[in-house]
Design a protein around this motif. Structure first.
Motif, PDB file in Angstrom:
ATOM      1  N   CYS A 382      11.117   7.800   5.392  1.00  0.00           N
ATOM      2  CA  CYS A 382      10.053   6.998   4.776  1.00  0.00           C
ATOM      3  C   CYS A 382       9.138   6.442   5.867  1.00  0.00           C
ATOM      4  O   CYS A 382       9.587   5.800   6.813  1.00  0.00           O
ATOM      5  CB  CYS A 382      10.677   5.858   3.985  1.00  0.00           C
ATOM      6  N   LEU A 383       7.853   6.697   5.743  1.00  0.00           N
ATOM      7  CA  LEU A 383       6.916   6.332   6.807  1.00  0.00           C
ATOM      8  C   LEU A 383       6.770   4.818   6.957  1.00  0.00           C
ATOM      9  O   LEU A 383       6.751   4.278   8.060  1.00  0.00           O
ATOM     10  CB  LEU A 383       5.547   6.961   6.539  1.00  0.00           C
ATOM     11  N   ARG A 384       6.674   4.167   5.833  1.00  0.00           N
ATOM     12  CA  ARG A 384       6.533   2.715   5.894  1.00  0.00           C
ATOM     13  C   ARG A 384       7.786   2.100   6.514  1.00  0.00           C
ATOM     14  O   ARG A 384       7.702   1.228   7.374  1.00  0.00           O
ATOM     15  CB  ARG A 384       6.291   2.157   4.497  1.00  0.00           C
ATOM     16  N   GLU A 398      13.577   3.761   1.169  1.00  0.00           N
ATOM     17  CA  GLU A 398      12.449   4.393   0.493  1.00  0.00           C
ATOM     18  C   GLU A 398      11.462   3.351   0.027  1.00  0.00           C
ATOM     19  O   GLU A 398      11.852   2.343  -0.527  1.00  0.00           O
ATOM     20  CB  GLU A 398      12.942   5.157  -0.744  1.00  0.00           C
ATOM     21  N   CYS A 399      10.171   3.600   0.277  1.00  0.00           N
ATOM     22  CA  CYS A 399       9.180   2.615  -0.144  1.00  0.00           C
ATOM     23  C   CYS A 399       8.476   3.044  -1.417  1.00  0.00           C
ATOM     24  O   CYS A 399       7.869   2.250  -2.105  1.00  0.00           O
ATOM     25  CB  CYS A 399       8.158   2.383   0.962  1.00  0.00           C
ATOM     26  N   GLY A 400       8.506   4.331  -1.692  1.00  0.00           N
ATOM     27  CA  GLY A 400       7.855   4.817  -2.905  1.00  0.00           C
ATOM     28  C   GLY A 400       6.352   4.934  -2.781  1.00  0.00           C
ATOM     29  O   GLY A 400       5.676   5.280  -3.742  1.00  0.00           O
ATOM     30  N   CYS A 401       5.815   4.633  -1.637  1.00  0.00           N
ATOM     31  CA  CYS A 401       4.360   4.707  -1.499  1.00  0.00           C
ATOM     32  C   CYS A 401       3.973   5.306  -0.156  1.00  0.00           C
ATOM     33  O   CYS A 401       3.152   4.759   0.566  1.00  0.00           O
ATOM     34  CB  CYS A 401       3.738   3.335  -1.710  1.00  0.00           C
ATOM     35  N   CYS A 402       4.627   6.410   0.197  1.00  0.00           N
ATOM     36  CA  CYS A 402       4.218   7.152   1.382  1.00  0.00           C
ATOM     37  C   CYS A 402       4.469   8.617   1.092  1.00  0.00           C
ATOM     38  O   CYS A 402       5.150   8.944   0.112  1.00  0.00           O
ATOM     39  CB  CYS A 402       4.990   6.690   2.611  1.00  0.00           C
ATOM     40  N   CYS A 405       8.321   9.601   0.817  1.00  0.00           N
ATOM     41  CA  CYS A 405       8.989   9.155  -0.406  1.00  0.00           C
ATOM     42  C   CYS A 405       8.467   9.921  -1.611  1.00  0.00           C
ATOM     43  O   CYS A 405       9.215  10.274  -2.503  1.00  0.00           O
ATOM     44  CB  CYS A 405       8.750   7.673  -0.636  1.00  0.00           C
TER      45      CYS A 405
HETATM   46 ZN    ZN Z   1       8.112   5.595   1.965  1.00  0.00          ZN
END
Ligand code: ZN
Ligand code: ADP
Length: 746
Positions: A382-384, A398-402, A405
């Motif tokens: 996960c990038l964030r 997991e951030c769900g916004c990258c 993810c």
């Molecule tokens: Zn992410």
């Protein structure tokens, strides 16, 4: 007044953001304070609010002229007395500032660190009461910060020489422990309260791409952003790359400008202003650009090359979405970037004038940072999360916004959705771009669709619950699978490949990893596009206000504030004050005009869904004379024979008048023709390149032989003009009676 009242009255914000209140309270209690917050988190408010509450003048030490100008501009707009002292002032201006400061006119003065040594400034500082010294971009004092500035080292000496040591505060976005320690030690902060806020910027979406052809990939990205009128930055690692990328974008018809250290100071200034004042939408730049750029409506930051470290990346990427709107941070990675990065580090080591052991240590540190940056691009986590952990924060897996993810989602069957999209493209006549197709599928209430009759086709609204992003993603997949063909050119449209029939018939199924709509919720909080028409009106009004005062538009109101106005539609001063970013002074200055615009708009569009106003824009006045003129026209028009060539409106009008011998002014007739064509849906008003409107073609234009052509003026400026074929000319002549009725009797 209490701090939250100041926040509301001057800055127009309801509540403090994370960390702000603690920092404000610490400063007010007289304690030295260090605030570490990511770019865009709102550091300025932390020292500006106390500055207004304390007795005397706060001195803010800031590294860049542009930063000071922006900050002071914004403060003055909010009714706060502030000024700056730097090398951009003439002697007269400098003396005026000093006189005012001595007379107690200001609450905040920004200075460049170099000014601290000047006799004039020292004299002033000894005479006035200084409430606080704030060091902005405080990592500049540390050689471990990315942009070390030796003159920062003089700050403690300056403070010590004052008759009374004011409270010292420092702010930075650089979070490493080492830099933090340096700041405290080198600025000689006394027992400081330090606070590091969360580094997560929830409104930013992160993505790493590895395109085989960066240039083509960039163009695709920019095309999409450009359609939505979004403004952004493209960072390149070298001047040469800046030149090439900027040239390509400009040639592609995009509104781009450039910035790097190889340009003259004048050009850099002009280009920067073009970007800040929204005259150019895209800034292509090296990392020389951006520090202190406060432009709040940057909604994407693309890195054409991988930057040298995560600190730089997060700072540069963080220039997106400063006003809290969802924004994209995209990095185009290639292995070559790593090679270039290493080369640059080694080169600066060879050229370094530091003592050898320090130079070697710096080199190793930089190589390590480069490796960490490379890892961001390649590790597949996960990038964030990666960024947050890099800065020493805990982060979920997991951030769900990258992009990681999002792409991690399961492979699912998307046959039905694919069929819907394919069928929509077909039903709409294979004449539209992806945006229109999305609008149809989602059942958008836009007047464009209804005018073109696209809200009547069977696929209208059949994907109501899907986000535009999801539809676009599936569409992209279908493109890569070869089922959809996107045409080349300025207005690419989607067409079906023959193979798509197999999908439509259900003979083949389509599977892909399409991320779930996690991002959808965030996008929905963005009110931007809720009412694009009102947003547009408000933006124009803001532009006017900004132009009069020669300040960037976002200094008047941020996009987030305008979006809030669209949402709340305030029509009284009290309601206007409820808009985020509206304080007393902005209410007083702009309230009346914005309220009027909103009222006017709401009156014309009482329903939720703005309806198409049939009223022509510039209606001709009804008068006996005019009726007569049109009657003559209608009679005489029989003698008109259309040109065999495609003509521009001017030629068409003068041809008609000459043939009919009627006593009607060309301007009036032209207006009447335009209005009638618009009312019939053969033309529509659309935005032009200059921020105004122009007449553009619609889905129906082709039926009667009206089309558009892109022309380049001798100045090099591109514009679009509408041309009328023989068929269109005849059609208009044949309808002269209707045009006359429309103009005269409405
Ligand atoms: Zn992410
Ligand atoms: P930084 O200096 O940390 O990069 P800024 O001080 O420029 O960030 O603030 C970023 C944006 O956030 C600005 O548009 C600012 O007006 C806005 N902002 C700051 N504090 C608040 C708040 N409490 N509520 C809403 N918006 C805020």
């Amino acid at each position: 007044m209490r701090h939250n009242e100041i926040l509301k009255q001057y800055f127009g914000y309801e509540s403090f953001r994370e960390g702000q209140e603690e920092l404000v309270n610490s400063i007010l209690s007289g304690r030295d304070t260090l605030g570490v917050m990511p770019t865009g988190a709102g550091k300025s408010v932390c020292y500006q609010v106390p500055a207004l509450m304390m007795e005397g003048i706060a001195i803010v030490i800031s590294p860049l002229i542009s930063l000071m100008q922006d900050q002071v501009g914004a403060l003055v707009q909010s009714g706060i007395r502030a000024a700056y002292i730097n090398s951009s002032l003439t002697m007269n201006q400098l003396y005026a500032v000093i006189r005012n400061a001595e007379a107690g006119v200001y609450k905040i003065i920004y200075v460049a660190p170099e000014r601290l040594d000047s006799e004039i400034f020292l004299n002033l500082a000894r005479k006035i009461k200084i409430s606080m010294i704030t060091v902005d971009e405080a990592h500049c004092i540390s050689q471990w910060g990315q942009d070390f500035r030796p003159s920062y080292l003089n700050i403690p000496k300056f403070a010590a020489e004052l008759p009374e040591r004011p409270v010292m505060t420092a702010f930075t976005a650089t979070a490493t422990q080492r830099v933090r320690e340096d700041i405290i030690r080198l600025l000689e902060l006394h027992d400081p309260f330090s606070l590091v806020t969360g580094f997560d910027r929830k409104n930013l979406y992160f993505e790493v791409r590895r395109p085989s052809d960066k240039s083509a990939d960039l163009k695709r990205l920019i095309t999409a952003y450009d359609k939505d009128g979004r403004s952004g930055i493209v960072y390149c690692s070298t001047r040469k790359a800046v030149e090439e990328v900027c040239d390509k974008l400009t040639q592609g018809g995009f509104s781009a400008t450039r910035y790097h250290a190889g340009l003259s100071e004048e050009e850099r200034r002009v280009n920067q202003e073009d970007f800040i004042f929204d005259r150019k939408r895209i800034m292509v730049a090296t990392n020389a650009f951006g520090m202190g750029i406060d432009k709040s409506n940057v909604t994407f930051v693309i890195h054409y090359n991988m930057p040298k470290d995560v600190e730089s990346y997060y700072q540069e990427a963080g220039r997106a979405g400063r006003d809290g709107s969802p924004s994209d941070c995209i990095l185009l990675y290639s292995g070559r970037d790593v090679v270039t990065g290493e080369y640059l580090i080694n080169k600066s080591y060879e050229e370094s004038e530091l003592p050898p052991e320090i130079a070697e240590e710096t080199r190793r540190r930089d190589l390590k940072r480069l490796r960490d940056m490379t890892f961001y691009c390649t590790c597949g986590d996960c990038l964030r999360g990666y960024i947050l952990r890099y800065f020493g924060e805990k982060a979920p897996m997991e951030c769900g916004c990258c992009s990681v993810c999002c792409s991690d989602s399961e492979e699912t069957d998307i046959t039905v959705e694919s069929q819907k999209i394919l069928s929509c493209i077909f039903r709409a006549g294979q004449r539209f771009g992806v945006k229109t197709i999305c609008d149809i599928l989602r059942g958008s209430g836009s007047e464009q669709l209804s005018r073109r009759g696209l809200d009547k086709i069977s696929t209208y609204g059949i994907m109501q619950d899907a986000s535009e992003k999801r539809i676009r993603r599936i569409e992209e997949r279908l493109e890569t699978m070869g089922y959809i063909i996107r045409t080349e050119g300025d207005y690419p449209v989607l067409k079906l490949d023959n193979s798509s029939l197999e999908v439509l018939r259900g003979n083949v199924s389509v599977k892909a990893r399409i991320p779930e709509d996690e991002v959808k919720k965030k996008k929905e909080t963005l009110v931007y596009a809720r009412d694009p028409k009102l947003m547009d009106i408000l933006k124009k009004l803001r532009q006017k206000k900004a132009a009069v005062q020669s300040v960037p538009a976002y200094v008047i109101f941020t996009d987030a504030s305008l979006a809030d106005m669209c949402e709340k539609r305030p029509v009284t001063p009290e309601e206007f004050l409820n808009v985020s970013g509206v304080g007393d002074v902005k209410l007083e200055r702009y309230g009346a005009d914005f309220i009027q615009a909103i009222k006017y708009y709401c009156d014309g569009n009482p329903s939720e869904e703005p309806t198409v106003s049939k009223a022509p824009v510039n209606r001709m006045k009804t008068s006996a004379d005019r009726k007569k003129a049109f009657a003559e026209l209608e009679k005489g028009i029989a003698d008109f024979s259309p040109s065999e060539e495609n003509v521009h409106i001017t030629a068409l009008i003068s041809g008609i008048i000459a043939a009919a011998g009627a006593n009607v002014s060309a301007a009036n007739l032209r207006t009447a023709v335009f209005e009638w064509l618009i009312s019939e849906g053969y033309l529509e008003l659309c935005p032009d390149n200059e921020g105004g409107t122009r007449k553009g073609i619609t889905a129906r234009s082709a039926e009667i032989g009206i089309f558009e052509e892109e022309v380049t003026a001798s100045s090099g400026k591109k514009y679009t003009r509408v041309l009328y074929s023989t068929q269109a000319q005849r059609f208009i002549a044949d309808n002269m009676g209707n045009i006359g009725k429309f103009a005269g009797h409405l």
